[in-house]
Design a protein around this motif. Structure first.
Motif, PDB file in Angstrom:
ATOM      1  N   THR A 148       0.814  -1.216   0.000  1.00  0.00           N
ATOM      2  CA  THR A 148       0.000   0.000   0.000  1.00  0.00           C
ATOM      3  C   THR A 148       0.851   1.270   0.000  1.00  0.00           C
ATOM      4  O   THR A 148       0.348   2.344  -0.320  1.00  0.00           O
ATOM      5  N   LEU A 149       2.136   1.172   0.333  1.00  0.00           N
ATOM      6  CA  LEU A 149       3.004   2.345   0.267  1.00  0.00           C
ATOM      7  C   LEU A 149       3.172   2.835  -1.168  1.00  0.00           C
ATOM      8  O   LEU A 149       3.485   4.004  -1.390  1.00  0.00           O
ATOM      9  N   ALA A 150       2.970   1.960  -2.130  1.00  0.00           N
ATOM     10  CA  ALA A 150       3.106   2.323  -3.544  1.00  0.00           C
ATOM     11  C   ALA A 150       1.804   2.878  -4.122  1.00  0.00           C
ATOM     12  O   ALA A 150       1.719   3.141  -5.320  1.00  0.00           O
ATOM     13  N   ALA A 151       0.797   3.080  -3.298  1.00  0.00           N
ATOM     14  CA  ALA A 151      -0.508   3.545  -3.783  1.00  0.00           C
ATOM     15  C   ALA A 151      -0.448   4.992  -4.272  1.00  0.00           C
ATOM     16  O   ALA A 151       0.261   5.822  -3.718  1.00  0.00           O
ATOM     17  N   ASP A 152      -1.229   5.272  -5.306  1.00  0.00           N
ATOM     18  CA  ASP A 152      -1.433   6.637  -5.783  1.00  0.00           C
ATOM     19  C   ASP A 152      -2.705   7.142  -5.108  1.00  0.00           C
ATOM     20  O   ASP A 152      -3.792   6.612  -5.325  1.00  0.00           O
ATOM     21  N   THR A 153      -2.561   8.168  -4.292  1.00  0.00           N
ATOM     22  CA  THR A 153      -3.694   8.712  -3.536  1.00  0.00           C
ATOM     23  C   THR A 153      -4.014  10.145  -3.953  1.00  0.00           C
ATOM     24  O   THR A 153      -4.695  10.863  -3.232  1.00  0.00           O
ATOM     25  N   ASN A 154      -3.529  10.546  -5.118  1.00  0.00           N
ATOM     26  CA  ASN A 154      -3.669  11.942  -5.545  1.00  0.00           C
ATOM     27  C   ASN A 154      -5.074  12.343  -5.949  1.00  0.00           C
ATOM     28  O   ASN A 154      -5.404  13.520  -5.900  1.00  0.00           O
ATOM     29  N   LYS A 155      -5.896  11.409  -6.376  1.00  0.00           N
ATOM     30  CA  LYS A 155      -7.251  11.803  -6.759  1.00  0.00           C
ATOM     31  C   LYS A 155      -8.244  10.704  -6.407  1.00  0.00           C
ATOM     32  O   LYS A 155      -7.874   9.546  -6.256  1.00  0.00           O
ATOM     33  N   GLY A 156      -9.473  11.121  -6.283  1.00  0.00           N
ATOM     34  CA  GLY A 156     -10.528  10.163  -5.964  1.00  0.00           C
ATOM     35  C   GLY A 156     -10.551   9.794  -4.498  1.00  0.00           C
ATOM     36  O   GLY A 156      -9.809  10.320  -3.681  1.00  0.00           O
ATOM     37  N   MET A 157     -11.426   8.862  -4.191  1.00  0.00           N
ATOM     38  CA  MET A 157     -11.618   8.424  -2.807  1.00  0.00           C
ATOM     39  C   MET A 157     -11.183   6.978  -2.605  1.00  0.00           C
ATOM     40  O   MET A 157     -11.506   6.366  -1.591  1.00  0.00           O
ATOM     41  N   ARG A 158     -10.481   6.435  -3.603  1.00  0.00           N
ATOM     42  CA  ARG A 158      -9.996   5.070  -3.505  1.00  0.00           C
ATOM     43  C   ARG A 158      -8.575   5.035  -4.052  1.00  0.00           C
ATOM     44  O   ARG A 158      -8.324   5.569  -5.132  1.00  0.00           O
ATOM     45  N   PRO A 159      -7.624   4.424  -3.340  1.00  0.00           N
ATOM     46  CA  PRO A 159      -6.245   4.400  -3.832  1.00  0.00           C
ATOM     47  C   PRO A 159      -6.109   3.531  -5.074  1.00  0.00           C
ATOM     48  O   PRO A 159      -6.824   2.549  -5.245  1.00  0.00           O
ATOM     49  N   SER A 160      -5.166   3.915  -5.922  1.00  0.00           N
ATOM     50  CA  SER A 160      -4.820   3.120  -7.088  1.00  0.00           C
ATOM     51  C   SER A 160      -3.486   2.432  -6.807  1.00  0.00           C
ATOM     52  O   SER A 160      -2.551   3.059  -6.314  1.00  0.00           O
ATOM     53  N   PHE A 161      -3.395   1.165  -7.135  1.00  0.00           N
ATOM     54  CA  PHE A 161      -2.171   0.410  -6.887  1.00  0.00           C
ATOM     55  C   PHE A 161      -1.427   0.095  -8.179  1.00  0.00           C
ATOM     56  O   PHE A 161      -0.563  -0.780  -8.210  1.00  0.00           O
ATOM     57  N   SER A 162      -1.739   0.823  -9.237  1.00  0.00           N
ATOM     58  CA  SER A 162      -1.133   0.548 -10.542  1.00  0.00           C
ATOM     59  C   SER A 162       0.368   0.827 -10.551  1.00  0.00           C
ATOM     60  O   SER A 162       1.079   0.327 -11.413  1.00  0.00           O
ATOM     61  N   GLY A 163       0.878   1.604  -9.608  1.00  0.00           N
ATOM     62  CA  GLY A 163       2.306   1.894  -9.551  1.00  0.00           C
ATOM     63  C   GLY A 163       3.120   0.852  -8.819  1.00  0.00           C
ATOM     64  O   GLY A 163       4.356   0.901  -8.825  1.00  0.00           O
ATOM     65  N   GLY A 164       2.455  -0.095  -8.197  1.00  0.00           N
ATOM     66  CA  GLY A 164       3.169  -1.137  -7.468  1.00  0.00           C
ATOM     67  C   GLY A 164       3.759  -2.177  -8.401  1.00  0.00           C
ATOM     68  O   GLY A 164       3.228  -2.437  -9.478  1.00  0.00           O
ATOM     69  N   ALA A 165       4.863  -2.752  -7.995  1.00  0.00           N
ATOM     70  CA  ALA A 165       5.489  -3.829  -8.770  1.00  0.00           C
ATOM     71  C   ALA A 165       4.579  -5.050  -8.778  1.00  0.00           C
ATOM     72  O   ALA A 165       3.784  -5.248  -7.851  1.00  0.00           O
ATOM     73  N   ASP A 166       4.717  -5.876  -9.834  1.00  0.00           N
ATOM     74  CA  ASP A 166       3.925  -7.113  -9.842  1.00  0.00           C
ATOM     75  C   ASP A 166       4.397  -7.974  -8.672  1.00  0.00           C
ATOM     76  O   ASP A 166       5.541  -7.848  -8.219  1.00  0.00           O
ATOM     77  N   PRO A 167       3.520  -8.812  -8.133  1.00  0.00           N
ATOM     78  CA  PRO A 167       3.832  -9.541  -6.895  1.00  0.00           C
ATOM     79  C   PRO A 167       5.134 -10.338  -6.919  1.00  0.00           C
ATOM     80  O   PRO A 167       5.880 -10.324  -5.933  1.00  0.00           O
ATOM     81  N   ALA A 168       5.431 -11.023  -8.025  1.00  0.00           N
ATOM     82  CA  ALA A 168       6.662 -11.825  -8.070  1.00  0.00           C
ATOM     83  C   ALA A 168       7.901 -10.941  -7.965  1.00  0.00           C
ATOM     84  O   ALA A 168       8.853 -11.260  -7.239  1.00  0.00           O
ATOM     85  N   GLU A 169       7.901  -9.823  -8.674  1.00  0.00           N
ATOM     86  CA  GLU A 169       9.050  -8.914  -8.630  1.00  0.00           C
ATOM     87  C   GLU A 169       9.131  -8.219  -7.278  1.00  0.00           C
ATOM     88  O   GLU A 169      10.224  -8.035  -6.734  1.00  0.00           O
ATOM     89  N   ALA A 170       8.006  -7.853  -6.718  1.00  0.00           N
ATOM     90  CA  ALA A 170       7.997  -7.221  -5.400  1.00  0.00           C
ATOM     91  C   ALA A 170       8.566  -8.175  -4.346  1.00  0.00           C
ATOM     92  O   ALA A 170       9.371  -7.769  -3.501  1.00  0.00           O
ATOM     93  N   GLU A 171       8.170  -9.435  -4.410  1.00  0.00           N
ATOM     94  CA  GLU A 171       8.690 -10.416  -3.447  1.00  0.00           C
ATOM     95  C   GLU A 171      10.189 -10.611  -3.619  1.00  0.00           C
ATOM     96  O   GLU A 171      10.936 -10.691  -2.638  1.00  0.00           O
ATOM     97  N   ARG A 172      10.636 -10.673  -4.858  1.00  0.00           N
ATOM     98  CA  ARG A 172      12.070 -10.848  -5.122  1.00  0.00           C
ATOM     99  C   ARG A 172      12.871  -9.677  -4.538  1.00  0.00           C
ATOM    100  O   ARG A 172      13.876  -9.882  -3.850  1.00  0.00           O
ATOM    101  N   LEU A 173      12.407  -8.448  -4.772  1.00  0.00           N
ATOM    102  CA  LEU A 173      13.138  -7.287  -4.276  1.00  0.00           C
ATOM    103  C   LEU A 173      13.004  -7.124  -2.757  1.00  0.00           C
ATOM    104  O   LEU A 173      13.934  -6.660  -2.089  1.00  0.00           O
ATOM    105  N   TYR A 174      11.874  -7.519  -2.216  1.00  0.00           N
ATOM    106  CA  TYR A 174      11.710  -7.539  -0.753  1.00  0.00           C
ATOM    107  C   TYR A 174      12.758  -8.477  -0.143  1.00  0.00           C
ATOM    108  O   TYR A 174      13.475  -8.113   0.791  1.00  0.00           O
ATOM    109  N   ASN A 175      12.865  -9.680  -0.682  1.00  0.00           N
ATOM    110  CA  ASN A 175      13.843 -10.651  -0.176  1.00  0.00           C
ATOM    111  C   ASN A 175      15.276 -10.158  -0.375  1.00  0.00           C
ATOM    112  O   ASN A 175      16.143 -10.396   0.473  1.00  0.00           O
TER     113      ASN A 175
END
Length: 145
Positions: free
Chosen positions: A80-107
């Motif tokens: 959720t730290l990668a969320a775009d909260t600039n407009k609307g009333m619901r965050p967009s997560f389109s800027g987040g890495a895909d789950p496999a890549e996010a897990e790899r970089l987290y590790n």
């Protein structure tokens, strides 16, 4: 890549009632991975987080990093730290890495912390985690590379 770091007296993370990671004094690191993030950024962010001087010295000035203060770290993935909260009333997560890549970089980030000799605990990537924290200060910083 984003790290929300909180100076902690203690912190823990549980999944389904099982404690996976627990620290005493140190840092709770909530880590968000964005599209396009790289291993080089993970290393740079790891170095910044571990070198960030937010612990008190003998004069109670923020002059010590977590290792100098004798602390440890708890790293928890937080897309959720990668969320775009600039407009609307619901965050967009389109800027987040895909789950496999996010897990790899987290590790990779976790591995970097351990290679630097810091005691490192973790949560479980993509799990429904419950995080507990006693924030010392409170002291919280947002670091991004």
């Amino acid at each position: 890549m984003i790290a929300l770091i909180q100076r902690a007296l203690n912190a823990s993370v549980t999944v389904a009632g099982e404690t996976l990671g627990e620290i005493g004094p140190g840092l709770l690191i909530l880590l968000g991975v964005e599209k396009g993030d790289t291993e080089q950024q993970a290393v740079r962010l790891c170095e910044r987080v571990l070198g960030y001087r937010i612990f008190g010295d003998e004069n109670d000035k923020m002059n010590l990093n977590v290792q100098q203060a004798g602390g440890s770290v708890l790293v928890v993935s937080q897309f959720t730290l990668a969320a775009d909260t600039n407009k609307g009333m619901r965050p967009s997560f389109s800027g987040g890495a895909d789950p496999a890549e996010a897990e790899r970089l987290y590790n990779y980030f976790v591995g970097c912390c351990r290679e630097k000799g810091i005691a490192t605990e973790t949560g479980r990537f993509a799990a429904d985690m419950k995080v507990s924290l006693v924030n010392d200060g409170p002291v919280t910083f947002w670091l991004q590379v």
